[in-house]
Design a protein around this motif. Structure first.
Motif, PDB file in Angstrom:
ATOM      1  N   PRO B 226       0.794  -1.228   0.000  1.00 33.72           N
ATOM      2  CA  PRO B 226       0.000   0.000   0.000  1.00 33.72           C
ATOM      3  C   PRO B 226       0.828   1.280   0.000  1.00 33.72           C
ATOM      4  N   TYR B 227       2.145   1.190  -0.125  1.00 36.51           N
ATOM      5  CA  TYR B 227       2.918   2.421   0.023  1.00 36.51           C
ATOM      6  C   TYR B 227       3.074   3.211  -1.267  1.00 36.51           C
ATOM      7  N   ARG B 318      -4.617   6.552  -1.708  1.00 33.51           N
ATOM      8  CA  ARG B 318      -4.340   5.293  -1.023  1.00 33.51           C
ATOM      9  C   ARG B 318      -5.560   4.382  -1.017  1.00 33.51           C
ATOM     10  N   GLU B 543       2.114   7.625  -4.453  1.00 31.78           N
ATOM     11  CA  GLU B 543       1.138   6.885  -3.658  1.00 31.78           C
ATOM     12  C   GLU B 543       0.684   5.629  -4.390  1.00 31.78           C
TER      13      GLU B 543
END
Lengths: 165, 883
Positions: B226-227, B318, B543
């Motif tokens: 998720p980064y 995100r 993101e």
């Protein structure tokens, strides 16, 4: 202090640059470049490894691997005088170990080490081919036969008087 | 390469002459154990476990490094093979720590598995002396040389795949061991703790230093990190409801420190568990029905009283594609507003504008693997090792293994410097001048590709005219870059058959960012490198789903698929699918919404997973704006600064607790898989929105994630196919937005305007640059809650060049006040020996030192992007009584 180390780095940089220019276009220059650098400085300091890495490609840690692989290449400084006692069989039975012990006491270092003032390195050697003179000690490239702890102490004292550092 | 026929365990087989015995055996379901073989690495033949016998001559060969030959007769389990294999394993065990019972590698140890397969319980040999434990002081990786079998996988993955070049062999023979440069601890070496070596180690020699659980997880879920926008696929091992470790699903694509060790933020005690509603000035926990009916009522009231223009929606880069798609549909068809934006506005909008103006597409998605074919790679204003690790790995591989030349154009240093063949360091804010001058050289020396320019571009002659006044000598006076370096860079770039351009925040957060993007596109066109593998333009995506949020239409001026909001026909098409009107007016972008809230025109703001208070400039103004709102709705994982101002706060599920998809920077659609149930009463953003729409008497026609995905697929067929459920990496779709003039179209040379170079104002002698770091991301909401990342990087620092620090009598660790024209913050000093004398650097993601405080609430008028990369500051010593 910082400026002093910058000065040293500059000196290393010019040495490495000269060495590299001798091997420009060479297909496998790494080993000769390392040998030549060591010849000039006495050992291969980490700063030089970084500079050589920049120029030739292999990473510093890979070059360090090469240096540590070969007995002849060193990444720590060596003394101006290298004393090597022979650990061959003949020298061993005729008192070589006692000479080594005395040397360690005098220089206050163990085998493989260098004195803090960079005057002496202490090493051993497998055989110098002069077993008839056992025990032998090599001071730089000079063979001193029939060595005893007393004689080696005298020898070092004489050298100190000749070349006071 | 010719086909050869040979015998494998008596079976007659045919294979290409360049395949190894091991490959052929695997292709034919014959098991050959190995310890040193690893897919992306060159064969090493170090472990001697994969020995096979050539029957006719009796020779033993290493299957991993021997290619098949005509008439070979290979046996993989002859008596000799088994005897030798057993002896090899026994020798390994004789020099191996005898601590299997307590070894953290447990039953994931390949040596133990092979030993037990061969029926070996004890070595039955004299034990060899084992080296002592290496003392490492870091929370990520621990080294135990007594368990090392010298397979060299860690070293090769470090040198050949991630190319951090931290690990190597030291010494020789029995004393050979794994070491860093100068043999120090890992944290003093080049190591960035990406974890590639740990994931490759077959034994317990390299392990996680502080695993959440020492043993093996009871299940593994494949999902997407998720980064950042690299979109790495990660295998998450779970024990009960705890993530115990994360390893790369694809050995060719190792993770970075955040992916390997930073996913535990989901277990943070700060997680929200219940909805909250503000009553009498205090946020109070309530149940979902109450929260939603309250929220629906308030929203309806605002709409009735002030109209839909007074409502704004902020989505998150995100969030998943499905979350964002549904949110913008909710905003457009339920709330009736186009005041829609997402957090990628902070860095991504200039990319879209610059590329649209030149290449006619809103995004490019070249494959990082194609960099292996590049002759020249130009990296401009991008700190790749921190912001896009996967791209950094690809660039370094291209340089180290494929001989690409790297040209860096950046005022600041980065960890790529070591790999660059040319480094151009312009003064801050002068990149535009430098880029123009590069174009001047290419045009003047006629290094461009005339055929390409004639056939595929327009506007060249005007462009050529416009850049002709900036020779490198003039550029040198503005930028400080030696003229010969400019000429050299231009010649190398234009002379390459494949020349790639990579750029990041250094470009997109500077004044007039879209102009710089155009300049880069121009350069790429001059070199005829726009649309070829190994060429192309890579924009760093900070993101995980910045790309997807925009593709899904979380934008004030574009519909899903970047379709035009101002086009009546297109709008009508969407209206048909959505079954209702869509407002035609373009809405406000993120910063405009905050401004409008401060001025009282915006009455309600719906924030999903964003933290404007930390990520936007001028926190004080943001605070006032948020306080000024009648209604602030926040979906969040944590009680963030923005969440604390909310009227309604709804607990959201994290990436680990939901299904969905992310679009990565290279244009792949990657699948998120639910690893565990959301904590407490948290729900996925999409299901919160669905419930809310229902509560507002305006139900959306979806009952599951599949329904939403089906509608996305209908509207955006170019995103199809969705990746396989138990997915490796997603499929590569055609570029989204290809309804715009696409790759078959004509590119346009744009004459970029140049921003004025900001001169430091009196009293602010330093240029402050905001920097990323491997240990944090974004505003640090998640990385700051990861146990290991937080331990390693426990405080914010400002890096000050040592000479300047000496002049100001600042010492390491001392607190200093950093003052800009717009604000100040107190932060600890770290001395730097690499920064230029007038530059200080501040880490972007630390809570106690938010860079936002130093910046004016000011956006680029073309793109709405805040200018948050550099500003002028002074440093003030903090006197004792002020501490």
């Amino acid at each position: 202090m910082r400026d002093n180390s910058e000065l040293i780095t500059d000196i290393y940089r010019s040495i490495v640059r000269e060495v590299l220019s001798d091997y420009a276009g060479h297909q496998w220059p790494l080993i000769p470049v390392l040998q030549k650098t060591q010849q000039r400085i006495g050992y291969i300091p980490p700063q030089c490894v970084r500079l050589i890495s920049q120029a030739l490609g292999p990473s510093p840690v890979e070059i360090q691997g090469v240096i540590s692989f070969y007995e002849q290449l060193r990444d720590t400084p060596r003394g101006r005088t290298v004393i090597r006692t022979c650990r061959g069989t003949a020298c061993h039975v005729r008192g070589g170990p006692e000479v080594m012990i005395r040397l360690r006491d005098i220089l206050q270092i163990s085998e493989g080490e260098t004195t803090a003032d960079l005057a002496y390195s202490l090493e051993s050697v497998a055989c110098v081919g002069a077993c008839g003179l056992a025990p032998n000690v090599l001071v730089d490239d000079e063979v001193h036969g029939r060595m005893t702890p007393q004689k080696i102490e005298q020898l070092l004292q004489d050298r100190e008087e000749e070349e006071p550092w | 390469m010719t086909p050869v026929t040979f015998l494998l365990n008596g079976r007659r087989l045919t294979a290409q002459s360049d395949s190894t015995i091991l490959q052929v055996a695997r292709d034919n379901d014959v098991d050959i154990p190995t310890l040193c073989e690893h897919k992306p690495l060159t064969p090493h033949a170090a472990c001697r476990i994969c020995l096979v016998q050539e029957q006719s001559e009796g020779r033993l060969l290493a299957a991993c490094a021997t290619t098949v030959a005509q008439d070979m007769d290979i046996s993989t389990d002859s008596d000799a093979v088994l005897r030798h294999r057993r002896m090899t394993v026994r020798l390994m065990l004789a020099s191996h720590s005898a601590s299997c019972m307590v070894c953290g590698k447990g039953n994931r140890c390949e040596l133990r598995r092979i030993a037990s397969d061969l029926g070996i319980g004890t070595a039955g040999l004299y034990r060899m002396r084992q080296p002592a434990l290496t003392l490492d002081d870091n929370p990520f990786i621990s080294r135990d040389p007594s368990k090392c079998i010298l397979c060299g996988k860690c070293i090769r993955i470090c040198q050949e795949v991630v190319v951090e070049e931290a690990l190597g062999y030291l010494e020789r023979g029995f004393s050979t061991r794994l070491a860093t440069f100068t043999d120090g601890p890992l944290h003093q070496s080049e190591c960035t703790f990406c974890g590639a070596c740990v994931s490759a180690c077959p034994t317990g020699a390299l392990t996680e230093a502080h695993p959440a659980y020492g043993g093996t997880g009871d299940r593994t879920v494949t999902t997407t990190c998720p980064y950042c926008g690299s979109g790495c696929t990660v295998d998450v091992q779970v024990k009960g409801d705890t993530v115990v470790r994360a390893v790369p699903s694809d050995p060719e694509r190792p993770l970075c420190v955040r992916g390997s060790y930073g996913l535990d933020f989901i277990h943070s005690p700060d997680r929200l568990h219940r909805p909250h509603v503000r009553r009498n000035g205090k946020l109070q926990p309530v149940g979902w029905p109450e929260a939603l009916s309250f929220l629906a009522g308030e929203l309806q009231q605002t709409l009735d009283k002030w109209g839909p223009e007074a409502v704004g929606v902020l989505g998150s880069p995100r969030g998943t594609n499905e979350d964002n798609y549904l949110l913008q549909r909710f905003a457009r068809s339920v709330l009736g507003t186009n005041n829609i934006d997402n957090g990628s506005r902070l860095y991504g909008a200039p990319v879209r504008q610059g590329l649209m103006a030149t290449l006619g597409v809103p995004e490019t998605n070249p494959d990082p693997d194609h960099l292996a074919r590049s002759e020249v790679i130009l990296v401009v204003g991008a700190d790749l090792p921190n912001s896009a690790p996967q791209l950094a790995y690809a660039v370094r591989r291209a340089v180290k293994l494929h001989g690409a030349r790297l040209i860096l154009l950046d005022p600041a240093r980065s960890r790529l410097d070591r790999f660059a063949s040319l480094r151009l360091r312009p003064y801050f804010g002068t990149d535009g001048v430098l880029l123009k001058s590069l174009a001047e050289v290419i045009c003047r020396e006629e290094l461009f590709d005339r055929e390409f320019i004639t056939r595929r571009t327009e506007g060249f002659e005007q462009f050529r005219q416009a850049v002709s006044d900036l020779a490198p000598e003039q550029a040198n006076q503005v930028t400080g870059v030696p003229a010969r370096h400019i000429t050299q860079a231009a010649r190398q770039f234009a002379g390459a058959r494949q020349a790639a351009v990579i750029f990041g925040r250094g470009i997109t957060q500077q004044p007039m960012p879209s102009e710089a993007v155009k300049a880069l596109a121009n350069l790429s066109m001059l070199a005829a490198a726009v649309w070829i593998p190994g060429g192309g333009i890579y924009a760093v995506e900070l993101e995980a789903n910045g790309r997807g949020a925009c593709q899904m239409g979380m934008l004030p001026d574009m519909l899903p698929g970047y379709d035009r909001l101002d086009h009546r026909g297109i709008r009508r098409g969407f209206e048909e699918v959505w079954g209702g009107p869509i407002p035609a007016e373009r809405g406000m972008a993120a910063l405009q919404m905050i401004q409008a809230a401060a001025e009282g025109q915006l009455k309600a703001l719906y924030v999903v997973g964003e933290n404007p208070f930390r990520s936007y400039p001028d926190p004080q103004l943001v605070r006032e704006a948020l306080d000024n709102l009648q209604l602030l709705v926040v979906h969040d994982l944590f009680f963030s600064e923005t969440a604390s101002c909310a009227s309604v706060l709804l607990p959201a599920a994290s990436f680990a607790e939901k299904d969905g998809t992310f679009s990565s920077a290279d244009g792949r659609l990657n699948r998120l898989s639910r690893i565990m149930e959301p904590p407490g009463q948290s729900l996925s953003d999409w299901s919160i929105i669905l419930r809310l729409a229902e509560e507002m008497q305006h139900p959306l026609p979806f009952s599951s994630l599949k329904d939403i995905q089906a509608e996305i697929a209908e509207i955006l067929p170019e995103l199809e196919p969705l990746p396989p459920p138990e997915g490796s990496r997603g499929e590569r779709p055609t570029a989204v937005g290809s309804r715009w003039p696409s790759t078959r179209g004509i590119a346009r040379f744009c004459i970029p305007r140049l921003p004025e170079v900001a001169t430091p104002s009196e009293g602010y002698p330093f240029t402050l640059v905001v920097r990323g770091s491997p240990w944090g991301q974004g505003t640090g909401q998640r990385t700051g809650r990861s146990r290991q990342l937080r331990t390693f990087c426990s405080r914010g620092v400002v890096e000050v060049p040592h000479r300047a620090a000496g002049r100001l009598h600042l010492s390491e660790g001392e607190t200093v006040k950093v003052v800009s024209e717009h604000g100040s913050l107190a932060v600890q000093v770290k001395l730097s020996y690499s920064l230029p004398d007038s530059v200080v650097a501040l880490m972007a993601h630390r809570k106690e030192a938010p860079p936002a405080a130093l910046f004016a609430f000011e956006a680029d008028p073309d793109t709405g992007t805040p200018l948050m990369k550099t500003c002028h500051v002074r440093l003030e010593r903090v006197r004792h009584h002020e501490r």
